[in-house]
Design an enzyme around this catalytic site. Structure first.
Site, short mmCIF file in Angstrom:
data_model
loop_
_atom_site.label_atom_id
_atom_site.label_comp_id
_atom_site.label_asym_id
_atom_site.label_seq_id
_atom_site.Cartn_x
_atom_site.Cartn_y
_atom_site.Cartn_z
N ASP A 321 24.56 83.32 35.91
CA ASP A 321 25.50 82.91 36.95
C ASP A 321 24.82 81.84 37.83
OD1 ASP A 321 27.71 82.69 38.56
OD2 ASP A 321 27.94 84.83 38.90
N GLU A 514 34.02 85.16 46.64
CA GLU A 514 32.76 85.90 46.60
C GLU A 514 31.91 85.67 47.85
OE1 GLU A 514 29.96 84.31 43.70
OE2 GLU A 514 31.25 82.61 43.36
C1 BGC Z 1 30.12 78.88 43.50
C2 BGC Z 1 30.81 78.06 42.55
C3 BGC Z 1 31.52 77.10 43.39
C4 BGC Z 1 30.59 76.22 44.11
C5 BGC Z 1 31.32 75.19 44.90
C6 BGC Z 1 29.21 77.96 44.21
O1 BGC Z 1 28.41 78.54 45.07
O2 BGC Z 1 29.48 79.89 42.85
O3 BGC Z 1 31.62 78.73 41.72
O4 BGC Z 1 32.27 76.37 42.58
O5 BGC Z 1 29.82 76.99 44.90
O6 BGC Z 1 30.50 74.17 45.34
C1 BGC Z 2 30.52 83.23 40.27
C2 BGC Z 2 31.02 83.23 38.86
C3 BGC Z 2 31.51 81.86 38.50
C4 BGC Z 2 30.42 80.85 38.75
C5 BGC Z 2 30.80 79.44 38.40
C6 BGC Z 2 29.57 82.11 40.52
O1 BGC Z 2 29.21 82.03 41.84
O2 BGC Z 2 29.88 84.46 40.53
O3 BGC Z 2 32.04 84.17 38.72
O4 BGC Z 2 31.92 81.84 37.19
O5 BGC Z 2 30.05 80.89 40.08
O6 BGC Z 2 31.66 78.88 39.29
#
Ligand code: BGC
Ligand code: BGC
Length: 840
Positions: A321, A514
């Site tokens: 991840d 999240e």
């Molecule tokens: C998340 C990603 C998100 C990105 C946006 C990340 O921290 O996990 O999924 O797209 O931040 O800049």
């Molecule tokens: C999330 C994932 C996601 C990834 C990419 C992460 O922060 O936990 O679910 O697929 O970002 O965006």
């Protein structure tokens, strides 16, 4: 129970593990002595395919192999770099669009996909790259795409055929943009509604998660090679929904049997359905009963290789991840032999991929990562790419590629929305409403597409969106208007409710995803304490002899006794997506007449703290028009008194502002106005103005994604958090002000850290030396005992500004996790007051 698993799963005649993982066993110290994990046969190897893999692998250099294992984010890599580094994959994170343009259309997405693809073919070996995206409720990063209900609603529908259809429609939409891999389904089994990802979970019931998760995989992958198929991801392995206190990226303390029986069921089903990829989880696992801590999943050989690849026979690719490797003990985002040795095949390393590639090559050359592990990882990646037809068809060559109409599935989404609504209360049979009556619609979410869609919509958190960002969508209000005229007033201010036959209130949570969506232990499940405006609007309209129907949008089940009491009918509508018409369809009597079929996928709480009492409405509860009428009595209302856990910590800025605090910047002499820092996670903003900034602030990562603010002092300024509400900090015994920081440019002069307690009252300390000693570019936690502030004059019983950092330019540092923590003053690494003497 494990014997039962085995009996059910083991098919005679199949090997219990692939020859490759057997090979691996010989090389990596075996942790395989885990007889109580279930076992599942690996798919039978396809000799022709395996031969092709071996041939490709034989032609690859170490650098090409490591490039193949690397997945940068599209903001951070050009097509030319894809060629130069032989990159195997890219992703777009939530809220990243081609050219950083939110308005990007199918053509723009496809053009970028083509550019990356061609760039990958131009690298030696010519292995096509695979692009992954979070299409978790439709192709949700793409403007104008149909948005389906989030998983929590699909769990309420309980309808696997519907889920499969939605996944298939999503796959088609994704293919129209040239993308071949989707990071879904989430098969987490959420067990604590405080978790901000609860809505990504189908249910708290593992069997339902397994059934719907498998359907989702089938819908996305189809035959894998079809023009409307994409590669699916079962995520996040394993235990993400079962962390302590519902903390995102937290600790799961289940015992082994429970880990499998609750959090593992979805994986058995998803793998049986053919899921080609699995994403590792940010959480850690502590096998409490055995007293063994396995640490972060990303570094756990026992779970990633021992359980997933060997016992469960997973022969696809395991992706890490977002910067997940950096959280493993002893690792950084750019280097983590442990994670690769543990079994990660593809590394999601959005920004630091150049350093990651260089480090990983060196680690293999030094023997820290076995060459055989690299080969196994690349084999798995190639296997998935070959199976999914990446070598056969380029972006632009599929029948849906570039077709904007593939983004639309509005009828399906409307039906889906209808199937997700759970009727919790319908006293006196107020629903369904009769058409042609005088209807008043109130509430902040009636006319709000952002609230209807939730997180993972156009942006990561679903914040920073406006209704105009949804060109092809229907609000619930517009959906209701299809049934006749009505009056809308968001707050019901000045409206004579008695002039109406019924009120429909559309209220609920606002978007989150999240981390940011977690309710901290110091908070509760009581909706009204987080969203007082919802209680206020219901109080305005209820008790006037006019029935009130509440439609409640949320990503979790919450304590809502007060709101339910004020409503004659109460509908849990979750996060229904772009088709508000589907919500309206259920509220009116008419042709066609629909009925409620959905049932609670999570028990609905009767208390403000999780798990304290029996639920108000059990898992599986739900009324319908056809069913026996039931009346919900007046419910006792619990007053919120503090949080659910004893307060040992007061958050100030923890991933985001912790109310009542708000991070601000201001001048040192009142020469320019104080300004609250913007919530836009993508922008870098200057204060007091872009044209003449004294201080610039952007969002960066210190520990977890976008948890920190980076502050560049371009003149004298201070960063602070305050509130008119006074905090009694003496209630945190041996407390300290604690924050994480990375200094980028050390201050050359004094930096004052202060706590303010109103006019003429403050405790100010000198932090310049401390900051200089931290060193540049290193992550540190600074702990300043509250007693030092008290000794410098702060009255701890009435602190209004618990954090204020004043400095002159030049000075640049990032700050995260700003909080007051009980006991931290006793930590060995806490500062001493003598180190903080103000020199003036
Ligand atoms: C998340 C990603 C998100 C990105 C946006 C990340 O921290 O996990 O999924 O797209 O931040 O800049
Ligand atoms: C999330 C994932 C996601 C990834 C990419 C992460 O922060 O936990 O679910 O697929 O970002 O965006």
């Amino acid at each position: 129970m494990n014997a039962k698993f085995q009996a059910r799963r083991r098919r005679p005649g199949f090997p219990s593990a692939s020859s490759f993982s057997l090979l691996l066993l010989a090389i990596v110290p075996a942790v395989a002595a885990t007889p109580d994990w279930p076992s599942r046969p690996a798919p039978r190897p396809d000799p022709a395919l395996e031969a092709r893999i071996e041939k490709l692998l034989a032609g690859m250099s170490l650098a090409q192999k490591v490039g193949q294992m690397t997945q940068p984010e599209i903001k951070s890599i050009t097509p030319a770099e894809v060629t130069r580094y032989s990159i195997g994959s890219v992703l777009n994170g939530g809220g990243t669009w081609p050219g950083n343009n939110k308005q990007a259309g199918v053509g723009d997405w496809l053009a970028l996909a083509k550019a990356y693809h061609q760039a990958s073919l131009a690298a030696p070996g010519g292995i096509p790259l695979i692009w992954g995206t979070d299409a978790v409720h439709g192709h949700n990063n793409v403007l104008g795409a149909t948005l389906f209900p989030h998983n929590i609603g699909l769990g309420a529908s309980g309808d696997a055929a519907l889920v499969e259809e939605i996944a298939a429609a999503t796959a088609k939409a994704v293919r129209s943009t040239g993308i071949r891999w989707v990071f879904a389904p989430t098969i987490a089994v959420a067990r604590d509604a405080r978790w901000g990802r609860t809505y990504e979970s189908f249910s708290e019931n593992p069997a339902l998660v397994a059934r719907l998760g498998a359907a989702h995989v089938r819908g996305l992958q189809g035959q894998l090679k079809g023009d409307a198929n994409v590669v699916a991801t079962a995520k996040h392995f394993i235990g993400d929904g079962g962390t302590e206190l519902g903390r995102d990226q937290g600790v799961n303390r289940s015992d082994r049997a429970e880990l499998m029986a609750v959090h593992g069921q979805g994986y058995l089903a998803a793998l049986d359905a053919g899921a080609q990829t699995v994403m590792a989880s940010f959480n850690s696992w502590h096998e409490e009963a055995a007293g063994v801590g396995y640490g972060k999943l990303h570094g756990s050989h026992a779970l990633l290789t021992g359980l997933l690849k060997e016992r469960l026979g997973f022969d696809g690719l395991l992706v890490s991840d977002w910067n997940g490797i950096g959280q493993v003990q002893g690792c950084s985002n750019a280097s983590c032999p442990q994670a690769i040795k543990a079994g990660i095949d593809m590394v999601m390393v959005p920004e630091d991929w150049r350093a990651f590639i260089a480090n990983t090559i060196a680690e293999v050359e030094r023997g820290e990562i076995p060459q055989a592990r690299i080969d196994d990882a690349v084999r798995r990646i190639l296997r998935v790419k070959l199976r999914a037809g990446l070598f056969d068809k380029a972006p632009g060559e599929g029948v849906w590629d570039g077709k904007a109409e593939a983004l639309q599935a509005r009828e399906l989404a409307r039906r889906a929305a209808r199937q997700t609504l759970v009727l919790l209360k319908n006293n006196g049979g107020v629903l369904p409403l009769t058409r042609g009556k005088r209807i008043l619609v109130v509430g902040k979410s009636a006319d709000s597409l952002p609230n209807q869609a939730g997180g993972w919509t156009l942006t990561w958190q679903g914040t920073e969106n406006r209704s105009s960002d949804f060109p092809a969508a229907t609000t619930i209000l517009a959906g209701l208007r299809e049934f006749g005229e009505l009056q809308f007033s968001e707050t019901a201010e000045g409206v004579d409710v008695r002039r109406f036959d019924a009120v429909i209130a559309v209220i609920g949570e606002t978007p989150y995803a999240e981390g940011h969506g977690d309710i901290p232990a110091s908070g509760t499940l009581q909706h009204s304490s987080r969203y007082p405006e919802d209680l206020a609007v219901l109080k305005k309209v209820s008790g006037q002899g006019v029935p009130v129907v509440t439609v409640f949008l949320s990503g979790r089940t919450v304590y809502a006794n007060d709101l339910i009491n004020l409503s004659d009918a109460f509908v849990a509508a979750w996060l229904p997506g772009s088709e508000g018409g589907g919500v309206a369809d259920l509220l009116f009597r008419g042709a066609p007449s629909y009925d409620f079929t959905a049932r609670l996928p999570f028990a609905w709480p009767a208390a403000i703290c999780p798990g304290k009492t029996r639920p108000l409405f059990a898992l599986g509860y739900g009324l319908s028009y056809a069913g026996k009428p039931a009346s919900v009595p007046r419910l006792p209302v619990q007053q919120s008194s503090g949080g659910c856990a004893a307060a040992t910590e007061m958050g100030i800025f923890v991933k985001s502002n912790q109310p009542p605090y708000q991070l601000q910047v201001g001048s040192l002499d009142g020469s320019w106005p104080e300004a609250a820092l913007g919530g836009d996670l993508n922008a870098s903003l200057g204060y007091p103005s872009e044209a003449a900034p004294r201080v610039s602030v952007s969002t960066v990562q210190i520990n977890t994604q976008q948890d920190a603010r980076r502050v560049v002092w371009q003149g004298p300024a201070r960063l602070f958090a305050g509130s008119a509400q006074k905090a009694a900090l003496q209630t945190y015994p041996n407390g300290a002000l604690v924050f994480d920081t990375v200094v980028e440019q050390a201050p050359s002069a004094s930096v004052r850290l202060a706590m303010g307690c109103g006019a003429g009252c403050a405790g100010m300390l000198e932090l310049g030396d401390v900051l200089r000693r931290l060193g540049v570019g290193k992550r540190s936690t600074v702990k300043v005992p509250l007693s030092c502030f008290a000794a410098a004059g702060a009255e701890l019983s009435r602190i209004e500004q618990p954090f204020s950092l004043a400095a002159d330019a030049p000075f640049t540092a990032a700050f995260a996790n700003i909080r007051v923590q009980a006991g931290a003053a006793l930590d060995a690494d806490a500062l001493k007051c003598s180190q903080l003497k103000l020199q003036r």
